[in-house]
Motif scaffolding. Structure first.
Motif, PDB file in Angstrom:
ATOM      1  N   LEU A 147      10.504 -11.970  -5.821  1.00 15.23           N
ATOM      2  CA  LEU A 147      12.158 -12.454  -6.106  1.00 15.23           C
ATOM      3  C   LEU A 147      12.975 -11.887  -4.852  1.00 15.23           C
ATOM      4  O   LEU A 147      12.606 -10.715  -4.168  1.00 15.23           O
ATOM      5  CB  LEU A 147      12.322 -11.787  -7.370  1.00 15.23           C
ATOM      6  CG  LEU A 147      11.713 -12.063  -8.656  1.00 15.23           C
ATOM      7  CD1 LEU A 147      12.107 -11.148  -9.902  1.00 15.23           C
ATOM      8  CD2 LEU A 147      12.480 -13.531  -8.992  1.00 15.23           C
ATOM      9  N   GLY A 148      14.096 -12.448  -4.812  1.00 10.08           N
ATOM     10  CA  GLY A 148      15.268 -12.208  -3.926  1.00 10.08           C
ATOM     11  C   GLY A 148      14.504 -11.748  -2.524  1.00 10.08           C
ATOM     12  O   GLY A 148      13.743 -12.341  -1.702  1.00 10.08           O
ATOM     13  N   PRO A 149      14.994 -10.387  -2.093  1.00 11.82           N
ATOM     14  CA  PRO A 149      14.482 -10.040  -0.698  1.00 11.82           C
ATOM     15  C   PRO A 149      13.315  -9.535  -0.834  1.00 11.82           C
ATOM     16  O   PRO A 149      12.844  -8.652   0.206  1.00 11.82           O
ATOM     17  CB  PRO A 149      15.436  -8.730  -0.558  1.00 11.82           C
ATOM     18  CG  PRO A 149      15.916  -8.351  -2.011  1.00 11.82           C
ATOM     19  CD  PRO A 149      15.618  -9.589  -3.029  1.00 11.82           C
ATOM     20  N   GLU A 150      12.484  -9.481  -1.820  1.00  7.66           N
ATOM     21  CA  GLU A 150      10.957  -8.858  -1.889  1.00  7.66           C
ATOM     22  C   GLU A 150      10.073  -9.354  -0.686  1.00  7.66           C
ATOM     23  O   GLU A 150      10.080 -10.558  -0.811  1.00  7.66           O
ATOM     24  CB  GLU A 150      10.365  -8.769  -3.218  1.00  7.66           C
ATOM     25  CG  GLU A 150      11.188  -8.277  -4.408  1.00  7.66           C
ATOM     26  CD  GLU A 150      10.562  -8.641  -5.755  1.00  7.66           C
ATOM     27  OE1 GLU A 150      10.705  -7.679  -6.654  1.00  7.66           O
ATOM     28  OE2 GLU A 150       9.546  -9.416  -5.646  1.00  7.66           O
ATOM     29  N   LYS A 151       9.584  -8.421   0.028  1.00  5.48           N
ATOM     30  CA  LYS A 151       8.521  -8.922   1.043  1.00  5.48           C
ATOM     31  C   LYS A 151       7.129  -8.676   0.252  1.00  5.48           C
ATOM     32  O   LYS A 151       6.690  -7.983  -0.539  1.00  5.48           O
ATOM     33  CB  LYS A 151       8.586  -7.967   2.004  1.00  5.48           C
ATOM     34  CG  LYS A 151       9.760  -7.642   2.750  1.00  5.48           C
ATOM     35  CD  LYS A 151       9.629  -6.879   3.924  1.00  5.48           C
ATOM     36  CE  LYS A 151       9.733  -5.372   3.454  1.00  5.48           C
ATOM     37  NZ  LYS A 151      10.985  -5.016   2.649  1.00  5.48           N
ATOM     38  N   ALA A 171       5.558  -3.826   2.147  1.00  8.81           N
ATOM     39  CA  ALA A 171       5.600  -4.723   1.363  1.00  8.81           C
ATOM     40  C   ALA A 171       6.080  -4.436  -0.216  1.00  8.81           C
ATOM     41  O   ALA A 171       5.755  -3.164  -0.490  1.00  8.81           O
ATOM     42  CB  ALA A 171       4.402  -5.703   1.272  1.00  8.81           C
ATOM     43  N   ASP A 172       6.724  -5.261  -0.501  1.00  8.43           N
ATOM     44  CA  ASP A 172       7.166  -4.968  -2.110  1.00  8.43           C
ATOM     45  C   ASP A 172       6.225  -5.208  -3.239  1.00  8.43           C
ATOM     46  O   ASP A 172       6.097  -4.597  -3.953  1.00  8.43           O
ATOM     47  CB  ASP A 172       8.679  -5.501  -2.539  1.00  8.43           C
ATOM     48  CG  ASP A 172       9.637  -5.183  -1.457  1.00  8.43           C
ATOM     49  OD1 ASP A 172      10.033  -3.852  -1.669  1.00  8.43           O
ATOM     50  OD2 ASP A 172      10.111  -5.871  -0.699  1.00  8.43           O
ATOM     51  N   LEU A 230      -5.918  -9.155  -7.779  1.00 14.14           N
ATOM     52  CA  LEU A 230      -4.871  -8.116  -8.060  1.00 14.14           C
ATOM     53  C   LEU A 230      -3.706  -7.982  -7.363  1.00 14.14           C
ATOM     54  O   LEU A 230      -3.678  -8.423  -6.545  1.00 14.14           O
ATOM     55  CB  LEU A 230      -5.757  -6.615  -8.022  1.00 14.14           C
ATOM     56  CG  LEU A 230      -4.818  -5.501  -8.501  1.00 14.14           C
ATOM     57  CD1 LEU A 230      -6.116  -4.364  -8.877  1.00 14.14           C
ATOM     58  CD2 LEU A 230      -3.919  -4.803  -7.489  1.00 14.14           C
ATOM     59  N   ILE A 231      -2.584  -8.303  -8.371  1.00 14.00           N
ATOM     60  CA  ILE A 231      -1.267  -8.034  -7.870  1.00 14.00           C
ATOM     61  C   ILE A 231      -0.412  -6.703  -8.384  1.00 14.00           C
ATOM     62  O   ILE A 231      -0.671  -6.154  -9.341  1.00 14.00           O
ATOM     63  CB  ILE A 231      -0.346  -8.968  -8.621  1.00 14.00           C
ATOM     64  CG1 ILE A 231      -0.949 -10.584  -8.455  1.00 14.00           C
ATOM     65  CG2 ILE A 231       0.967  -9.098  -8.093  1.00 14.00           C
ATOM     66  CD1 ILE A 231      -0.351 -11.380  -8.819  1.00 14.00           C
ATOM     67  N   LEU A 232      -0.108  -6.101  -7.005  1.00 11.19           N
ATOM     68  CA  LEU A 232       0.668  -4.746  -7.106  1.00 11.19           C
ATOM     69  C   LEU A 232       2.267  -4.989  -7.304  1.00 11.19           C
ATOM     70  O   LEU A 232       2.447  -5.476  -6.085  1.00 11.19           O
ATOM     71  CB  LEU A 232       0.045  -3.986  -6.092  1.00 11.19           C
ATOM     72  CG  LEU A 232       0.781  -2.375  -6.080  1.00 11.19           C
ATOM     73  CD1 LEU A 232       0.652  -1.655  -7.476  1.00 11.19           C
ATOM     74  CD2 LEU A 232       0.262  -1.563  -4.993  1.00 11.19           C
ATOM     75  N   TRP A 233       2.915  -4.984  -8.246  1.00 11.47           N
ATOM     76  CA  TRP A 233       4.192  -5.244  -8.490  1.00 11.47           C
ATOM     77  C   TRP A 233       5.398  -3.978  -7.574  1.00 11.47           C
ATOM     78  O   TRP A 233       4.657  -2.794  -7.602  1.00 11.47           O
ATOM     79  CB  TRP A 233       4.761  -5.232  -9.729  1.00 11.47           C
ATOM     80  CG  TRP A 233       3.906  -6.549 -10.402  1.00 11.47           C
ATOM     81  CD1 TRP A 233       2.753  -6.215 -11.472  1.00 11.47           C
ATOM     82  CD2 TRP A 233       3.931  -8.010 -10.284  1.00 11.47           C
ATOM     83  NE1 TRP A 233       2.385  -7.333 -11.910  1.00 11.47           N
ATOM     84  CE2 TRP A 233       2.751  -8.411 -11.180  1.00 11.47           C
ATOM     85  CE3 TRP A 233       4.555  -8.888  -9.349  1.00 11.47           C
ATOM     86  CZ2 TRP A 233       2.595  -9.662 -11.528  1.00 11.47           C
ATOM     87  CZ3 TRP A 233       4.422 -10.081  -9.719  1.00 11.47           C
ATOM     88  CH2 TRP A 233       3.507 -10.545 -10.583  1.00 11.47           C
ATOM     89  N   PRO A 234       6.464  -4.230  -7.276  1.00 12.68           N
ATOM     90  CA  PRO A 234       7.261  -3.346  -6.909  1.00 12.68           C
ATOM     91  C   PRO A 234       7.502  -2.270  -7.842  1.00 12.68           C
ATOM     92  O   PRO A 234       7.377  -2.346  -9.203  1.00 12.68           O
ATOM     93  CB  PRO A 234       8.509  -4.137  -6.741  1.00 12.68           C
ATOM     94  CG  PRO A 234       8.368  -5.399  -6.553  1.00 12.68           C
ATOM     95  CD  PRO A 234       6.927  -5.651  -7.642  1.00 12.68           C
ATOM     96  N   ARG A 235       7.452  -0.921  -7.307  1.00 14.43           N
ATOM     97  CA  ARG A 235       7.623   0.263  -7.887  1.00 14.43           C
ATOM     98  C   ARG A 235       9.123   0.137  -8.922  1.00 14.43           C
ATOM     99  O   ARG A 235       8.809   0.695  -9.999  1.00 14.43           O
ATOM    100  CB  ARG A 235       7.807   1.459  -7.215  1.00 14.43           C
ATOM    101  CG  ARG A 235       6.322   2.312  -6.920  1.00 14.43           C
ATOM    102  CD  ARG A 235       5.311   1.118  -6.390  1.00 14.43           C
ATOM    103  NE  ARG A 235       5.666   1.006  -4.658  1.00 14.43           N
ATOM    104  CZ  ARG A 235       5.067  -0.069  -4.029  1.00 14.43           C
ATOM    105  NH1 ARG A 235       4.390  -0.909  -4.549  1.00 14.43           N
ATOM    106  NH2 ARG A 235       5.369   0.212  -2.756  1.00 14.43           N
TER     107      ARG A 235
END
Length: 269
Positions: A147-151, A171-172, A230-235
């Motif tokens: 989303l948006g500015p997420e890397k 990375a986000d 596996l997907i690690l989402w932003p904190r």
């Protein structure tokens, strides 16, 4: 007579309906359909995906493309596959090579095309994009991948946890493809940081046996199959993404599961 065209057709991550309209059109128009074969020498998963769209009069070319890391073995396999593909192309006939996911993302197609180009320098090579497994997994979870500015970082395979640490440093969103072989170590690494609820696991995305795990809580002893992501989402996960993710583990079959045993080309002997 000129050379035929070598097409790389993205079969997508599992569901036959994920093929694009152009992919189906090119696939059905070609006389020759090439695909990787499995360990038993039979047409592999890419063929299973596109099989509903094939015509009985088409000829199948299963290619031996081993899952190994030794460069010399891989190079030999690509050159042998190119030798199989060359004769119909030299006769001016198009050949379609189908592979899972997208032909432009960690795909065998690029190496095969390179080997074919060395044998037939003037051959026309065309690629048709498709649904890659990271996008398919995010869609199955009901969440946007970024989303948006997420890397975004995508790791095709993980050989050391240091690689995961490096990716998380910038990375986000981090995607671990083919995570099964290192899953116990990754789970422990995430647990030590309190990140189990920020990680999701998707097994067999797009296939009838698809399973979704929106978090890794309680999955310390789980052993995912080879086709797991596996997907690690932003904190600081956004409210939009949290609203999209399922609340519990799910098994969701493909809407086209009943279709996968239909059709099929005849195999070249």
């Amino acid at each position: 007579m000129g050379l035929g065209t070598f097409w790389g057709v993205s079969a997508g991550a599992g569901d036959p309906e994920w093929l694009t309209l152009k992919a189906v059109r090119i696939l059905q128009a070609a006389k020759w359909v090439a695909c990787p074969q499995n360990a038993d020498g039979q047409p592999g998963l890419a063929y299973q995906i596109v099989r509903p769209w094939l015509r009985p009069e088409q000829t199948l070319l299963p290619l031996h493309l081993p899952f190994v890391l030794q460069p010399e073995l891989l190079q030999g396999a690509w050159e042998a596959a190119a030798a199989q593909l060359a004769p119909p192309l030299e006769r001016g006939e198009d050949v379609v090579f189908v592979c899972e996911g997208d032909v432009g993302l960690y795909s065998t197609f690029a190496y095969l095309a390179q080997a074919l180009r060395q044998r037939l320098p003037d051959v026309l090579i065309q690629a048709i994009p498709g649904v890659s497994s990271p996008l398919a997994a995010a869609a199955a979870l009901g969440s946007p991948l970024a989303l948006g500015p997420e890397k975004l970082a995508i790791l095709p395979a993980l050989f050391a946890l240091a690689e995961l640490e490096e990716a998380c440093a910038w990375a986000d969103v981090v995607v671990l493809m083919k995570v099964a072989s290192v899953y116990p170590q990754v789970w422990q690494w995430l647990a030590e940081r309190g990140w189990l609820q920020q990680a999701s696991l998707v097994v067999w995305a797009g296939w009838p046996q698809q399973a979704l795990f929106p978090t890794l809580d309680g999955l310390a002893d789980y052993r995912p199959p080879y086709f797991s992501l596996l997907i690690l989402w932003p904190r600081n996960c956004s409210s939009l993404r949290l609203a999209c993710l399922p609340k519990s583990s799910q098994k969701v079959g493909s809407s086209l599961g009943e279709k996968w045993d239909l059709g099929g080309a005849r195999e070249e002997k």
